[in-house]
Structures are given as structure tokens and as C-alpha cells.
Design a protein around this motif. Structure first.
Motif, PDB file in Angstrom:
ATOM      1  N   ALA A  76       0.827  -1.208   0.000  1.00  0.00           N
ATOM      2  CA  ALA A  76       0.000   0.000   0.000  1.00  0.00           C
ATOM      3  C   ALA A  76       0.864   1.262   0.000  1.00  0.00           C
ATOM      4  O   ALA A  76       0.586   2.214  -0.738  1.00  0.00           O
ATOM      5  CB  ALA A  76      -0.948   0.001   1.189  1.00  0.00           C
ATOM      6  N   VAL A  77       1.912   1.278   0.803  1.00  0.00           N
ATOM      7  CA  VAL A  77       2.814   2.437   0.850  1.00  0.00           C
ATOM      8  C   VAL A  77       3.542   2.578  -0.477  1.00  0.00           C
ATOM      9  O   VAL A  77       3.712   3.687  -0.999  1.00  0.00           O
ATOM     10  CB  VAL A  77       3.800   2.323   2.028  1.00  0.00           C
ATOM     11  N   GLY A  78       3.970   1.464  -1.064  1.00  0.00           N
ATOM     12  CA  GLY A  78       4.654   1.505  -2.360  1.00  0.00           C
ATOM     13  C   GLY A  78       3.768   2.049  -3.469  1.00  0.00           C
ATOM     14  O   GLY A  78       4.195   2.870  -4.279  1.00  0.00           O
ATOM     15  N   VAL A  79       2.528   1.607  -3.511  1.00  0.00           N
ATOM     16  CA  VAL A  79       1.583   2.088  -4.523  1.00  0.00           C
ATOM     17  C   VAL A  79       1.303   3.575  -4.319  1.00  0.00           C
ATOM     18  O   VAL A  79       1.276   4.357  -5.279  1.00  0.00           O
ATOM     19  CB  VAL A  79       0.278   1.255  -4.487  1.00  0.00           C
ATOM     20  N   ASP A  80       1.108   3.999  -3.075  1.00  0.00           N
ATOM     21  CA  ASP A  80       0.861   5.406  -2.789  1.00  0.00           C
ATOM     22  C   ASP A  80       2.072   6.261  -3.155  1.00  0.00           C
ATOM     23  O   ASP A  80       1.929   7.355  -3.703  1.00  0.00           O
ATOM     24  CB  ASP A  80       0.497   5.596  -1.316  1.00  0.00           C
TER      25      ASP A  80
END
Length: 102
Positions: free
Chosen positions: A8-12
């Protein structure tokens, strides 16, 4: 749960990545948890650094660092192709880049 959080952090982080040249300013943005955005007048740029990590080299990407004499003294344009990075550097400061580009 940790894997889902990292994804999730990577996509954001990817969604918040970008740069633009507009009206004499270089605007950069990056980050997810610690999001950073900077607008630097192109007249203030005094040089460029090209940085490549091991992972970026495998993906064919680079990080440009626009150096200045003031502020944080360097503003990053993260994960651009070498061709796109050269185009950005040529548009902002052709007098610095053309003497080194082949």
C-alpha cells in the motif's frame, strides 16, 4: 499484514511521484508517508547530479538531483528514464548539459 502495508505504501508512493517544468519552475514531488513537494526557479539551478541505485539500474531508471546554492541544496526528480532525465536537464540548463551530452 506487513506485506499488505508495504504494498500500500509503495503504490501510494508511486502515485505521488512526478515532476513538471512550468513557467520557469521545476516542480518535483515524491514520497508517501513523508511527502515532499518543491518548486524551484530554473534560474536558481547551478548543476545536476545523476544517481542510480542497484534496483534503478535493473529497471533502467535514474534519479536527477537539481543542485542549488540555497535551501536544501538539492531537489530530487526520482525514477525517470535516462532519456527523459536528459530532456529535463537540456530544457532547464542547456548550457550545462550540451557540453557533456553525446
Amino acid at each position: 499484514v506487513m506485506l499488505a502495508a508495504f504494498v500500500a505504501v509503495g503504490v501510494d508512493s508511486y502515485r505521488n511521484l512526478g515532476h513538471v517544468l512550468a513557467d520557469g519552475y521545476l516542480v518535483t514531488r515524491r514520497g508517501s508517508i513523508n511527502r515532499r513537494q518543491a518548486a524551484i526557479t530554473t534560474d536558481a539551478l547551478i548543476g545536476w547530479q545523476v544517481q542510480v541505485s542497484w534496483f534503478q539500474r535493473r529497471l533502467g531508471l535514474v534519479t536527477l538531483v537539481a543542485t542549488t546554492a540555497a535551501g536544501s541544496q538539492g531537489y530530487s526528480v526520482v525514477d525517470v528514464s535516462p532519456e527523459q532525465g536528459l530532456d529535463v536537464m537540456r530544457e532547464v540548463s542547456p548550457h550545462l548539459v550540451d557540453q557533456f551530452a553525446i
